[in-house]
Design a protein around this motif. Structure first.
Motif, short mmCIF file in Angstrom:
data_model
loop_
_atom_site.label_atom_id
_atom_site.label_comp_id
_atom_site.label_asym_id
_atom_site.label_seq_id
_atom_site.Cartn_x
_atom_site.Cartn_y
_atom_site.Cartn_z
N THR A 1 64.63 -48.68 -23.17
CA THR A 1 63.84 -48.13 -22.07
C THR A 1 63.29 -46.75 -22.40
O THR A 1 62.35 -46.29 -21.74
N VAL A 2 63.83 -46.09 -23.41
CA VAL A 2 63.32 -44.77 -23.81
C VAL A 2 62.15 -45.02 -24.77
O VAL A 2 62.27 -44.89 -25.98
N CYS A 3 61.04 -45.42 -24.22
CA CYS A 3 59.97 -46.00 -25.03
C CYS A 3 59.13 -44.98 -25.78
O CYS A 3 58.32 -45.36 -26.63
N ASP A 4 59.30 -43.69 -25.49
CA ASP A 4 58.42 -42.70 -26.12
C ASP A 4 59.18 -41.56 -26.79
O ASP A 4 58.63 -40.49 -26.99
N ASP A 5 60.43 -41.80 -27.14
CA ASP A 5 61.24 -40.77 -27.79
C ASP A 5 61.73 -41.32 -29.12
O ASP A 5 62.56 -42.23 -29.17
N GLU A 6 61.22 -40.77 -30.21
CA GLU A 6 61.52 -41.32 -31.54
C GLU A 6 62.99 -41.20 -31.92
O GLU A 6 63.46 -41.89 -32.82
N ARG A 7 63.75 -40.39 -31.19
CA ARG A 7 65.17 -40.23 -31.52
C ARG A 7 65.97 -41.52 -31.33
O ARG A 7 67.02 -41.69 -31.95
N VAL A 8 65.48 -42.44 -30.50
CA VAL A 8 66.25 -43.66 -30.25
C VAL A 8 66.00 -44.73 -31.29
O VAL A 8 66.66 -45.77 -31.27
N LEU A 9 65.06 -44.51 -32.22
CA LEU A 9 64.67 -45.58 -33.13
C LEU A 9 65.85 -46.10 -33.94
O LEU A 9 66.16 -47.31 -33.90
N TYR A 10 66.51 -45.24 -34.70
CA TYR A 10 67.57 -45.72 -35.57
C TYR A 10 68.81 -46.19 -34.79
O TYR A 10 69.43 -47.20 -35.19
#
Length: 274
Positions: free
Chosen positions: A101-110
């Motif tokens: 759901t955090v669709c615009d924060d690159e920190r959640v990618l990995y």
């Protein structure tokens, strides 16, 4: 309201998370005035031995993911701390959903990519749909994950993965194009259409005969018309004009906007005056 009464209200909603469940979570979040209290409640629930309670800790942060940033570090820390081989599916699913759901924060990618090989398709769906939109182009690790998910046994996973990678136009290699071409015959119509659009965006020559066949079908899907608009090949114009003349519909609307866009894109430019 105490933590116990909050849990009772949430458990009254049933075992399976639903829109109503997250409506209750929304109201619970709105009743808490300070971010520190939200995080403290999530931490308390993550420490609970009951898997249903641990999952609620992630659900609590998922309902506000589009509006706040203070919750992202504790969410990532909690998700990264999960031992995936022993964590119950309910908790893994809630964690992956909260990250997605955090669709615009690159920190959640990995942190999200950790869940890509989950045995449960519903968890893998969160990975395929939840890649942050701001990460473009995607790093090689994310590309590898999406290429694998494009071959997933679950049709929804394949669809999301194909659409997610298809929209990253800077991720354009022969291997990626071949993966899209492989999906052109996918039994899932949406997946095949997303693959067609991805190849059209990349101007891959393999897509032209595919679009000619698809657009010759009166009930062709919207994604193929979108692909024609992306490709902009004049050879598609007669087929698009036939669709217009026949009153091609999508979602009950005759001549939807996408058809007009495709017609405009495929119209040959006027000859230069001599």
């Amino acid at each position: 309201m105490t933590s116990s009464s909050r849990l009772a209200a949430l458990f009254d909603r049933g075992e399976t998370p639903s829109p109503e469940h997250f409506d209750v979570m929304d109201r619970l979040f709105e009743s808490i005035s300070e971010p520190e209290e939200v995080v403290a409640l999530a931490l308390a629930w993550w420490a609970d031995p009951d898997e249903k309670v641990r999952a609620l800790g992630f659900d609590l942060l998922a309902v506000q993911a589009l509006d706040f940033r203070w919750h992202v570090p504790p969410l990532i820390e909690a998700a990264n701390a999960l031992p995936l081989d022993t964590t119950p599916e309910r908790v893994r699913g809630a964690a992956a959903h909260a990250l997605a759901t955090v669709c615009d924060d690159e920190r959640v990618l990995y942190p999200l990519l950790r869940f890509a090989a989950d045995p449960d398709a519903s968890v893998r769906r969160q990975v395929a749909r939840g890649i942050p939109v701001g990460v473009d182009p995607l790093p090689e690790d994310a590309v590898r994950v999406l290429l694998a998910l494009m071959r997933d046994p679950d049709a929804v996973v394949r669809d999301w993965a194909t659409m997610t990678l298809g929209g990253r136009t800077e991720n354009d290699t022969e291997e990626i194009r071949d993966a899209f071409a492989e999906r052109l015959n996918d039994p899932g119509e949406d997946t095949a259409g997303e693959a067609a659009a991805a190849l059209a965006i990349r101007r891959d020559p393999r897509i032209l005969p595919v679009l000619k066949r698809a657009l010759a079908t009166p009930d062709v899907g919207n994604l193929y018309v979108e692909a024609a608009a992306e490709l902009g090949d004049p050879g598609l114009l007669p087929l698009l004009e036939r669709l217009r003349a026949d009153g091609w519909q999508n979602d009950g609307e005759p001549r939807p906007q996408v058809l007009d866009q495709a017609l405009q894109a495929c119209t040959s430019p006027p000859a230069s005056p001599t």
